[in-house]
Structure formats: structure tokens, C-alpha cells
Write a protein that holds these residues in place. Structure first.
Motif, mmCIF file in Angstrom:
data_model
loop_
_atom_site.group_PDB
_atom_site.id
_atom_site.type_symbol
_atom_site.label_atom_id
_atom_site.label_comp_id
_atom_site.label_asym_id
_atom_site.label_seq_id
_atom_site.Cartn_x
_atom_site.Cartn_y
_atom_site.Cartn_z
ATOM 1 N N GLU A 7 9.915 -5.696 2.351
ATOM 2 C CA GLU A 7 9.386 -4.652 3.222
ATOM 3 C C GLU A 7 8.690 -3.651 2.333
ATOM 4 O O GLU A 7 9.332 -2.793 1.755
ATOM 5 C CB GLU A 7 10.508 -3.978 4.016
ATOM 6 C CG GLU A 7 10.730 -4.594 5.351
ATOM 7 C CD GLU A 7 11.629 -3.754 6.225
ATOM 8 O OE1 GLU A 7 11.329 -2.564 6.418
ATOM 9 O OE2 GLU A 7 12.611 -4.306 6.692
ATOM 10 N N ARG A 8 7.389 -3.804 2.179
ATOM 11 C CA ARG A 8 6.590 -2.894 1.366
ATOM 12 C C ARG A 8 5.456 -2.358 2.194
ATOM 13 O O ARG A 8 4.929 -3.034 3.051
ATOM 14 C CB ARG A 8 5.985 -3.656 0.189
ATOM 15 C CG ARG A 8 6.812 -3.592 -1.028
ATOM 16 C CD ARG A 8 5.998 -4.066 -2.194
ATOM 17 N NE ARG A 8 6.927 -4.634 -3.141
ATOM 18 C CZ ARG A 8 6.644 -5.503 -4.053
ATOM 19 N NH1 ARG A 8 5.421 -5.964 -4.176
ATOM 20 N NH2 ARG A 8 7.540 -5.937 -4.871
ATOM 21 N N ASP A 9 5.060 -1.164 1.864
ATOM 22 C CA ASP A 9 3.917 -0.556 2.547
ATOM 23 C C ASP A 9 2.636 -1.289 2.167
ATOM 24 O O ASP A 9 2.510 -1.823 1.075
ATOM 25 C CB ASP A 9 3.781 0.907 2.155
ATOM 26 C CG ASP A 9 4.962 1.741 2.611
ATOM 27 O OD1 ASP A 9 5.615 1.336 3.581
ATOM 28 O OD2 ASP A 9 5.218 2.780 1.990
ATOM 29 N N LEU A 10 1.702 -1.286 3.087
ATOM 30 C CA LEU A 10 0.391 -1.825 2.813
ATOM 31 C C LEU A 10 -0.631 -1.111 3.683
ATOM 32 O O LEU A 10 -0.270 -0.428 4.636
ATOM 33 C CB LEU A 10 0.338 -3.332 3.073
ATOM 34 C CG LEU A 10 0.393 -3.780 4.525
ATOM 35 C CD1 LEU A 10 -0.642 -4.859 4.741
ATOM 36 C CD2 LEU A 10 1.771 -4.320 4.838
ATOM 37 N N TYR A 24 -2.405 -4.377 -0.974
ATOM 38 C CA TYR A 24 -0.960 -4.613 -1.025
ATOM 39 C C TYR A 24 -0.562 -4.983 -2.444
ATOM 40 O O TYR A 24 -1.267 -5.759 -3.108
ATOM 41 C CB TYR A 24 -0.587 -5.733 -0.053
ATOM 42 C CG TYR A 24 0.824 -6.199 -0.178
ATOM 43 C CD1 TYR A 24 1.883 -5.396 0.228
ATOM 44 C CD2 TYR A 24 1.117 -7.436 -0.730
ATOM 45 C CE1 TYR A 24 3.191 -5.811 0.096
ATOM 46 C CE2 TYR A 24 2.421 -7.863 -0.855
ATOM 47 C CZ TYR A 24 3.444 -7.050 -0.448
ATOM 48 O OH TYR A 24 4.738 -7.465 -0.585
ATOM 49 N N VAL A 72 3.181 -9.518 8.771
ATOM 50 C CA VAL A 72 3.147 -8.065 8.651
ATOM 51 C C VAL A 72 3.493 -7.457 10.002
ATOM 52 O O VAL A 72 3.267 -8.072 11.046
ATOM 53 C CB VAL A 72 1.770 -7.560 8.161
ATOM 54 C CG1 VAL A 72 1.417 -8.174 6.813
ATOM 55 C CG2 VAL A 72 0.668 -7.828 9.166
ATOM 56 N N LYS A 74 3.867 -3.531 12.272
ATOM 57 C CA LYS A 74 3.586 -2.096 12.327
ATOM 58 C C LYS A 74 4.838 -1.372 12.786
ATOM 59 O O LYS A 74 5.402 -1.681 13.832
ATOM 60 C CB LYS A 74 2.433 -1.808 13.279
ATOM 61 C CG LYS A 74 2.041 -0.348 13.234
ATOM 62 C CD LYS A 74 0.650 -0.156 13.743
ATOM 63 C CE LYS A 74 0.264 1.287 13.485
ATOM 64 N NZ LYS A 74 -1.108 1.529 13.798
ATOM 65 N N THR A 77 6.268 4.177 10.449
ATOM 66 C CA THR A 77 5.770 4.700 9.181
ATOM 67 C C THR A 77 4.527 3.985 8.676
ATOM 68 O O THR A 77 4.065 4.247 7.581
ATOM 69 C CB THR A 77 6.868 4.608 8.108
ATOM 70 O OG1 THR A 77 7.267 3.233 7.979
ATOM 71 C CG2 THR A 77 8.062 5.467 8.467
ATOM 72 N N TRP A 79 2.103 0.118 8.342
ATOM 73 C CA TRP A 79 2.200 -1.331 8.213
ATOM 74 C C TRP A 79 3.123 -1.719 7.065
ATOM 75 O O TRP A 79 3.150 -1.048 6.031
ATOM 76 C CB TRP A 79 0.820 -1.932 7.968
ATOM 77 C CG TRP A 79 -0.033 -1.923 9.189
ATOM 78 C CD1 TRP A 79 -0.979 -0.998 9.524
ATOM 79 C CD2 TRP A 79 -0.015 -2.873 10.251
ATOM 80 N NE1 TRP A 79 -1.547 -1.314 10.732
ATOM 81 C CE2 TRP A 79 -0.980 -2.478 11.190
ATOM 82 C CE3 TRP A 79 0.708 -4.042 10.494
ATOM 83 C CZ2 TRP A 79 -1.229 -3.195 12.358
ATOM 84 C CZ3 TRP A 79 0.471 -4.749 11.661
ATOM 85 C CH2 TRP A 79 -0.497 -4.323 12.563
ATOM 86 N N HIS A 80 3.833 -2.842 7.249
ATOM 87 C CA HIS A 80 4.759 -3.356 6.235
ATOM 88 C C HIS A 80 4.649 -4.879 6.176
ATOM 89 O O HIS A 80 4.367 -5.521 7.188
ATOM 90 C CB HIS A 80 6.204 -2.999 6.586
ATOM 91 C CG HIS A 80 6.449 -1.535 6.676
ATOM 92 N ND1 HIS A 80 6.770 -0.766 5.588
ATOM 93 C CD2 HIS A 80 6.399 -0.686 7.731
ATOM 94 C CE1 HIS A 80 6.923 0.494 5.973
ATOM 95 N NE2 HIS A 80 6.688 0.557 7.265
ATOM 96 N N HIS A 82 6.676 -8.214 5.988
ATOM 97 C CA HIS A 82 8.031 -8.685 6.269
ATOM 98 C C HIS A 82 8.339 -9.945 5.467
ATOM 99 O O HIS A 82 9.424 -10.059 4.905
ATOM 100 C CB HIS A 82 8.212 -8.937 7.766
ATOM 101 C CG HIS A 82 9.601 -9.290 8.152
ATOM 102 N ND1 HIS A 82 10.637 -8.398 8.014
ATOM 103 C CD2 HIS A 82 10.131 -10.423 8.647
ATOM 104 C CE1 HIS A 82 11.761 -8.979 8.432
ATOM 105 N NE2 HIS A 82 11.477 -10.208 8.802
#
Length: 86
Positions: A7-10, A24, A72, A74, A77, A79-80, A82
């Protein structure tokens, strides 16, 4: 094929509400297939907690030619990622 659950921001750039590009893991990616909308999907966002998420599945290729398939979603916070498969 290896799968990674993360789970990382992009950042995703859309054209007509369809993902076209993303930034990313410090890399720029081009979406290199037709994205599949994942509406009303139930994924486990955290161990033991299922959440209904809106997202996409697509293949993306970085500037070096490395390709992955991404799921991915939404969230509040942003987009992430998965899952990512190489």
C-alpha cells in the motif's frame, strides 16, 4: 510471476476518467494495456478488515522497459497500489 501486496501512494493521470500514466516508487510509468475497472470489489485493505474499494487493474511499463500488473484503489487519502505482479 511474483506478487507483491503493498500500500504505497502514487499519482495517476487520467484521460476521460481512464488511467494513462502514473508516478510510483520513484519511477514514471505508462499504462500499456486497456485498464479494467474494479468497481464494487472487496479487497482486504488491512489484515482482518475488508473494505469496498474503487480501483483499476492494468499493466504499466517504466522508462527502462520493466512491466508490472497493478491493482490500484482510490481511498480518502488518494490513490494506492494494492498489488503488483511482475
Amino acid at each position: 510471476m511474483s506478487a507483491t501486496e503493498i500500500e504505497r501512494d502514487l499519482t495517476i493521470w487520467m484521460v476521460d476518467d481512464i488511467p494513462q500514466r502514473m508516478f510510483y516508487a520513484g519511477r514514471r510509468w505508462r499504462i500499456t494495456d486497456i485498464p479494467t475497472r474494479l468497481r464494487d470489489s472487496i479487497w482486504s485493505a488491512a489484515p482482518g478488515r475488508a473494505v469496498g474499494l474503487y480501483g483499476w487493474r492494468f499493466q504499466a511499463t517504466d522508462e527502462g522497459g520493466e512491466s508490472y500488473v497493478f491493482d490500484v484503489f482510490k481511498a480518502e487519502t488518494g490513490w494506492h497500489v494494492h498489488h503488483a505482479w511482475s
